[in-house]
Design a protein around this motif. Structure first.
Motif, mmCIF file in Angstrom:
data_model
loop_
_atom_site.group_PDB
_atom_site.id
_atom_site.type_symbol
_atom_site.label_atom_id
_atom_site.label_comp_id
_atom_site.label_asym_id
_atom_site.label_seq_id
_atom_site.Cartn_x
_atom_site.Cartn_y
_atom_site.Cartn_z
ATOM 1 N N LEU A 95 7.741 13.475 -11.489
ATOM 2 C CA LEU A 95 6.255 13.181 -11.099
ATOM 3 C C LEU A 95 6.185 11.862 -10.401
ATOM 4 C CD1 LEU A 95 3.228 14.360 -11.564
ATOM 5 C CD2 LEU A 95 3.243 13.175 -13.648
ATOM 6 N N ILE A 96 5.614 11.663 -9.244
ATOM 7 C CA ILE A 96 5.462 10.499 -8.726
ATOM 8 C C ILE A 96 4.088 10.244 -8.618
ATOM 9 C CG2 ILE A 96 7.696 10.652 -7.324
ATOM 10 C CD1 ILE A 96 5.914 11.232 -4.940
ATOM 11 N N PHE A 97 3.633 8.790 -8.369
ATOM 12 C CA PHE A 97 2.188 8.179 -8.137
ATOM 13 C C PHE A 97 2.339 7.598 -6.901
ATOM 14 C CE2 PHE A 97 2.865 9.594 -12.509
ATOM 15 C CZ PHE A 97 1.627 9.802 -13.016
ATOM 16 N N PHE A 98 0.768 7.365 -6.172
ATOM 17 C CA PHE A 98 0.573 6.725 -4.983
ATOM 18 C C PHE A 98 -0.503 6.360 -4.870
ATOM 19 C CE2 PHE A 98 1.257 11.130 -4.122
ATOM 20 C CZ PHE A 98 0.233 11.432 -3.329
ATOM 21 N N LYS A 99 -1.128 5.604 -3.954
ATOM 22 C CA LYS A 99 -2.425 5.237 -3.784
ATOM 23 C C LYS A 99 -3.389 6.502 -3.461
ATOM 24 C CE LYS A 99 -4.148 3.101 0.034
ATOM 25 N NZ LYS A 99 -4.327 2.047 1.212
ATOM 26 N N SER A 100 -4.549 6.394 -4.146
ATOM 27 C CA SER A 100 -5.461 7.603 -3.997
ATOM 28 C C SER A 100 -6.313 7.462 -2.671
ATOM 29 C CB SER A 100 -6.415 7.528 -5.288
ATOM 30 O OG SER A 100 -7.130 6.324 -5.183
ATOM 31 N N GLU A 101 -7.000 8.195 -2.158
ATOM 32 C CA GLU A 101 -7.882 8.186 -1.147
ATOM 33 C C GLU A 101 -9.133 7.091 -1.296
ATOM 34 O OE1 GLU A 101 -6.953 11.089 -2.300
ATOM 35 O OE2 GLU A 101 -6.196 12.379 -0.823
ATOM 36 N N LEU A 152 3.930 16.290 -7.937
ATOM 37 C CA LEU A 152 5.361 16.743 -8.415
ATOM 38 C C LEU A 152 6.298 17.146 -7.578
ATOM 39 C CD1 LEU A 152 6.412 17.183 -11.452
ATOM 40 C CD2 LEU A 152 5.971 19.476 -11.126
ATOM 41 N N ILE A 153 7.463 16.331 -7.471
ATOM 42 C CA ILE A 153 8.405 16.763 -6.495
ATOM 43 C C ILE A 153 9.686 17.016 -7.270
ATOM 44 C CG2 ILE A 153 10.069 15.549 -4.555
ATOM 45 C CD1 ILE A 153 7.932 14.010 -3.731
ATOM 46 N N GLY A 154 9.981 18.234 -7.203
ATOM 47 C CA GLY A 154 11.240 18.778 -8.086
ATOM 48 C C GLY A 154 10.602 18.643 -9.662
ATOM 49 N N PRO A 198 0.640 -1.285 -0.083
ATOM 50 C CA PRO A 198 0.071 -0.110 0.013
ATOM 51 C C PRO A 198 0.565 1.215 0.108
ATOM 52 C CG PRO A 198 -0.895 -1.592 1.481
ATOM 53 C CD PRO A 198 0.407 -2.192 0.977
ATOM 54 N N ASP A 199 2.036 1.319 0.637
ATOM 55 C CA ASP A 199 2.929 2.577 0.492
ATOM 56 C C ASP A 199 3.703 2.655 -0.741
ATOM 57 O OD1 ASP A 199 1.895 3.106 3.018
ATOM 58 O OD2 ASP A 199 3.307 2.198 4.174
ATOM 59 N N LEU A 200 3.787 1.978 -1.699
ATOM 60 C CA LEU A 200 4.571 1.744 -2.785
ATOM 61 C C LEU A 200 4.219 3.233 -3.543
ATOM 62 C CD1 LEU A 200 6.050 0.137 -4.360
ATOM 63 C CD2 LEU A 200 4.172 -0.554 -5.889
ATOM 64 N N ILE A 201 5.645 3.952 -3.768
ATOM 65 C CA ILE A 201 5.559 4.941 -4.700
ATOM 66 C C ILE A 201 6.056 4.619 -6.166
ATOM 67 C CG2 ILE A 201 6.636 7.215 -4.896
ATOM 68 C CD1 ILE A 201 4.970 7.073 -2.422
ATOM 69 N N LEU A 202 5.397 5.134 -6.891
ATOM 70 C CA LEU A 202 5.706 4.601 -8.321
ATOM 71 C C LEU A 202 6.448 6.345 -9.125
ATOM 72 C CD1 LEU A 202 2.586 2.555 -8.982
ATOM 73 C CD2 LEU A 202 4.745 1.809 -8.856
#
Length: 443
Positions: free
Chosen positions: A425-431, A420-422, A383-387
């Motif tokens: 673009l990163i993606f993670f689990k939505s609410e 957007l970090i710097g 669940p905490d995966l950052i893509l």
């Protein structure tokens, strides 16, 4: 690692001739000795296995050495001292080679081991595994998870270990592209240069044969286990090595897998480089088998098997050197490792196919493709995966744009959220991810 005990002299004295003749009349004892011999044991194991027999283990060893000479094959690499070898092909070896001939061309039970649509993805994963394990064998210190993340995201290596792994990965990909070329000293140097880029103490040693005799194979305590041939003999040895690698099997047939394993051994034995000989040896082994049509070798991570028993790998080298240059020990060890790697590949593919079946419920609930369904499944498992886009591109072997579209589409339908970090673009689990998953029933 403790040095193996040297075997007894195999020569039979006049006094021992009568004892051997008497031994031949003891059928029960002979059968027991041949049962031990099925595994082609080195002297230490042979001595232990025959300790309770009604005969001197040293005499039994001389008897079995005499039997081994009956079907021996010889290799005279060149006239330099120490470069005449021999090997035996046992029934177990023939059985393994037959299975590899059936399977490593990619066909098993009427179909391909690797599903056609999944080849690129499985290949990327296997190359990563081999690059990581082969580097770890040579001292790279990192976890598989961190190393795979580096390769998938295409981030720059942060340390020496990661450089080794990246080099290994790029080199294995490179040798696939030169599989049709004849092996030359220049290609060997090129492979070594790619493999060691930025990882040696002195850059001048990248892709160059050693120019002195200071290189020794030592254990952690500094004890010398092997003293390679003089650097003045390297030109002749490498030329003989390439001739052996490029030889046709027209006159004296040698099974290609056996020849590939011997090539693996010889680079370690010649030890032409200051460092990186092991990685180079394994890369040449892959190159040779792929060049001979065993394309499925690309999907095997043999080093991942070897790394589970590195001392046995080292001992296979020493057994050969200590027992009259008998390559059988090294051949048998590598064939067993290949067999385990092949079984591991089959299990991995079967597991992935079963996982794929479970993706059906995601696919039928949303208008998404298999890559996107697997991405959703990976977040269910972690669940905490950052893509990020590069990671998805590397994982599935797609273009950057395809990976970007896949992630943005998952965000659009509510599975992911982006930030957007710097410049990245990163993606993670939505609410709403958990709520959407509750509506899906997995088998």
């Amino acid at each position: 690692m403790k040095k193996p005990e040297l075997p007894p002299n195999s020569e039979i004295s006049k006094d021992e001739t009568d004892d051997l003749i008497a031994l031949l009349s003891n059928k029960e004892l002979i059968e027991k000795v041949f049962e031990v011999e099925k595994d082609y044991p080195y002297w230490e194991k042979f001595k232990h296995k025959t300790k309770g027999f009604d005969s001197n283990p040293k005499l039994l060893w001389k008897f079995i050495k005499l039997q081994r000479t009956r079907n021996i094959s010889k290799i005279d690499l060149c006239d330099i001292n120490g470069f005449k070898f021999k090997y035996n092909i046992s029934g177990n070896t023939l059985k393994r080679l037959h299975q590899f001939d059936l399977n490593l061309g990619g066909i098993l039970e009427g179909g391909s081991i690797v599903p056609e649509r999944e080849k690129e993805r499985f290949l990327i994963s296997s190359l990563m595994e081999e690059a990581i394990a082969s580097s770890q064998l040579e001292g790279a210190v990192t976890t598989r998870e961190v190393a795979k993340s580096m390769l998938r995201t295409k981030r720059k290596p942060k340390n020496h270990s990661e450089k080794m792994i990246l080099n290994n990965y790029l080199t294995i990909k490179e040798i696939i592209s030169i599989q049709k070329e004849q092996l030359t000293p220049e290609i060997i140097k090129r492979i070594h240069s790619l493999m060691t880029k930025g990882t040696l103490e002195e850059k001048k040693n990248e892709g160059e044969f050693r120019t002195n005799n200071e290189v020794k194979v030592v254990d952690v305590n500094g004890e010398i286990f092997y003293d390679p041939p003089s650097h003045t003999e390297l030109t002749k040895l490498i030329e003989a090595f390439c001739k052996f690698a490029n030889s046709k099997n027209d006159k004296n047939f040698m099974h290609p897998i056996v020849r590939g394993i011997i090539l693996h051994f010889l680079i370690g034995y010649i030890h032409p480089f200051v460092d990186g000989n092991g990685r180079t040896a394994r890369a040449i082994f892959y190159w040779y088998l792929i060049s001979q049509g065993y394309w499925l070798v690309e999907f095997l991570s043999i080093s991942r098997i070897i790394i589970k028993s590195p001392s046995q790998y080292a001992r296979a080298y020493l057994y050969t050197e200590y027992d009259e240059n008998d390559l059988t020990y090294f051949i048998d060890f590598n064939l067993k490792s290949m067999e385990l790697a092949l079984n591991s590949l089959k299990e991995y593919i079967e597991r992935k196919i079963n996982e794929k079946k479970n993706l059906y419920n995601i696919l039928k609930n949303e208008n998404i493709n298999e890559r996107q369904a697997e991405t959703v499944k990976s977040i269910i498992n972690e669940p905490d995966l950052i893509l990020n886009i590069n990671e998805i591109q590397g994982k599935f072997g797609t273009s950057y744009q395809t990976a970007r579209t896949d992630l943005l589409n998952l965000e659009e339908i509510g599975y992911l959220k982006s930030k957007l970090i710097g410049k990245k673009l990163i993606f993670f689990k939505s609410e709403q991810f958990d709520e959407k998953i509750k509506k899906i029933h997995f088998v």
